[in-house]
Design an enzyme around this catalytic site. Structure first.
Site, short mmCIF file in Angstrom:
data_model
loop_
_atom_site.label_atom_id
_atom_site.label_comp_id
_atom_site.label_asym_id
_atom_site.label_seq_id
_atom_site.Cartn_x
_atom_site.Cartn_y
_atom_site.Cartn_z
N HIS A 59 0.97 -1.26 0.01
CA HIS A 59 -0.19 -0.11 -0.10
C HIS A 59 0.95 1.20 -0.12
CE1 HIS A 59 -4.03 1.92 1.20
NE2 HIS A 59 -3.12 2.81 1.12
N HIS A 70 1.07 4.88 -2.19
CA HIS A 70 0.88 5.76 -3.31
C HIS A 70 2.10 6.59 -4.08
CE1 HIS A 70 -3.69 5.94 -2.06
NE2 HIS A 70 -3.10 5.85 -1.02
N HIS A 88 -9.84 1.19 -0.84
CA HIS A 88 -9.55 2.00 0.48
C HIS A 88 -11.05 1.83 1.25
CE1 HIS A 88 -6.04 3.39 -1.30
NE2 HIS A 88 -5.79 4.17 -0.24
N GLU A 142 -11.03 3.38 7.08
CA GLU A 142 -10.06 4.66 7.69
C GLU A 142 -11.02 5.51 8.05
OE1 GLU A 142 -6.16 7.21 6.30
OE2 GLU A 142 -7.60 6.63 4.79
N ASP A 179 1.79 3.99 3.16
CA ASP A 179 0.85 4.97 2.72
C ASP A 179 1.48 5.90 1.69
OD1 ASP A 179 -1.78 5.57 2.09
OD2 ASP A 179 -2.29 6.44 4.06
N ASP A 180 1.81 7.09 2.51
CA ASP A 180 2.28 8.13 1.86
C ASP A 180 3.48 8.69 2.83
OD1 ASP A 180 0.12 9.04 -0.06
OD2 ASP A 180 -0.76 8.43 1.74
#
Length: 325
Positions: free
Chosen positions: A10, A12, A190, A193, A271-272
Site C-alpha cells: 500500500h 501511493h 480503500h 479508515e 501509505d504516503d
C-alpha cells in the site's frame, strides 16, 4: 528489524515523493506551491482533507512521463534503503495524462523503465495497481478503469479506489471494478479508515475485493472482524499513517495487533511516507516497541504480504527466496 526483507502493498506513488524532490520540480517549472511546505521543507497540512489538497498540489509538479520516471527512481531508492524487496504502488491515469489512453501509455512506459532499472540496480521489484479517485466521481472512474483494462498484464496487476471515503458509496463504482475484473486485474479498495466498519463491509460486498486498504476500523465491529478472518480478506495496514492523521493516538493504541490476534491477515505499509514522517524500517521499529513483535512475527507478516500480492507466480517465487534468505 530494519534489516529484514520487507513486502509493501500500500504505497501511493505521488504520496511517496520526497518534499525536496517536489520542491525542485516546482522550481524547474516556475510553479508557486511553496504554501504546501513548512519552514523545515516538510509537507504541511492540518487534517486528512487538507492532506488531500496538499497531495494534489504536490502532484501538480509532476507534469510529464520523464517526471514520473525520476519519481519512481527516487521512491524506490528509499524503499530499498528500508529493506523492501517487493512493492505494489498505486498509480492513477487521472494524474498521468488526464485519463487519455495514449498519454497514459507514455507515462506507464517511463514508469516501467525506472522500475526495471531499480530492480536491476537496487534489488527492489515494483508492480502497479491503477486506482480511480473516489472524489472525482464514478464517470471518471469508468475512464480510469478503461485505461487499467487496456494495460493490464504482467506489470499492471491490480485495480483499486482511493480518495475521500465520505464521497459516494462503493456501489457507485461497481462498473469500474467489473471492467477491471473482466480484464483479469485483482481488486482492492480503500475503506475503514474514515468511513468506519460499514465502509469495509460495503467494499467487500459491493466491489468484491480481496484486499482492503487500511480497513482498521473493522475492529469496531467484531462480527465483521470474524467475517474478514473467515473469508481471508487481507488488510493493507498503514499504522504510521493512521497515527499521523490522528485516527489513533499512538502505535500502542493501534488495532493491528488485535486484528492479527483475531486471525485477520494483516500487512504493513507506509501509505504516503514523507507526509507521515515514516519508512518501512520505522514501521517495523515502532511495531516492535509497541507490541514486542520479534523477527518471527515480522517474517510471518512479510510472507503473508507476499501471498496477498497481486503479481504472478514466477515473481512470487523469486521474492519468496529473498524472504527466506
Amino acid at each position: 528489524m530494519s534489516g529484514l526483507p520487507k513486502v509493501e502493498l500500500h504505497l501511493h506513488l505521488e504520496g511517496a515523493a520526497p518534499p525536496a524532490f517536489i520542491a525542485g520540480l516546482a522550481q524547474e517549472k516556475h510553479l508557486d506551491i511553496a504554501g504546501i511546505f513548512d519552514a523545515d521543507g516538510n509537507y504541511r497540512y492540518k487534517d486528512f482533507w487538507d492532506f488531500l489538497k496538499v497531495y494534489e498540489a504536490a502532484t501538480s509538479a509532476l507534469q510529464s512521463p520523464r517526471d514520473y520516471q525520476r519519481l519512481v527512481s527516487a521512491v524506490l531508492e528509499q524503499s530499498a534503503a528500508s529493506g523492501v524487496v517487493y512493492c505494489e504502488t498505486f498509480l492513477s491515469p487521472d494524474f498521468c495524462g488526464g485519463r487519455d489512453l495514449g498519454a497514459w501509455r507514455e507515462y506507464l512506459h517511463a514508469i516501467r523503465e525506472a522500475a526495471d532499472a531499480a530492480e536491476r540496480d537496487m534489488g527492489v521489484t515494483l508492480r502497479g495497481i491503477i486506482t480511480c479517485i473516489r472524489h472525482f466521481g464514478p464517470d471518471k472512474a469508468r475512464e480510469t478503469a478503461r485505461c487499467a483494462a487496456d494495460t493490464a498484464g504482467e506489470w499492471i496487476v491490480g485495480f483499486g479506489i482511493a480518495g475521500d471515503e465520505k464521497v459516494g458509496a462503493p456501489k457507485d463504482y461497481r462498473w469500474a471494478f467489473d471492467c477491471a475484473r473482466e480484464a483479469g486485474l485483482r481488486l482492492t479498495a480503500h475503506a475503514g479508515e474514515w468511513g468506519g466498519p460499514e465502509s469495509v463491509r460495503d467494499a467487500v460486498r459491493d466491489l468484491e475485493v480481496e484486499r482492503i486498504g487500511h480497513g482498521v476500523r473493522a475492529i469496531e465491529d467484531l462480527a465483521l472482524v470474524d467475517e474478514l478472518a473467515e473469508r481471508g480478506i487481507v488488510l493493507e495496514v498503514c499504522p504510521g499513517s493512521n497515527v499521523a492523521l490522528g485516527l489513533y493516538p499512538t502505535f500502542r493504541d493501534h488495532p493491528i495487533a488485535e486484528l492479527d490476534r483475531r486471525g485477520v491477515k494483516v500487512t504493513i505499509s507506509t501509505d504516503d511516507p514523507p507526509f507521515f514522517h515514516t519508512t518501512m524500517a520505522r514501521e517495523y521499529e515502532e511495531l516492535h516497541k509497541a507490541f514486542d513483535w520479534d523477527d518471527g512475527q515480522f517474517r510471518k507478516i512479510a510472507r503473508q504480504s507476499l501471498d496477498a500480492a497481486f503479481c504472478d507466480a514466477d515473481t512470487k517465487a523469486k521474492i519468496a527466496k529473498l524472504l527466506e534468505a
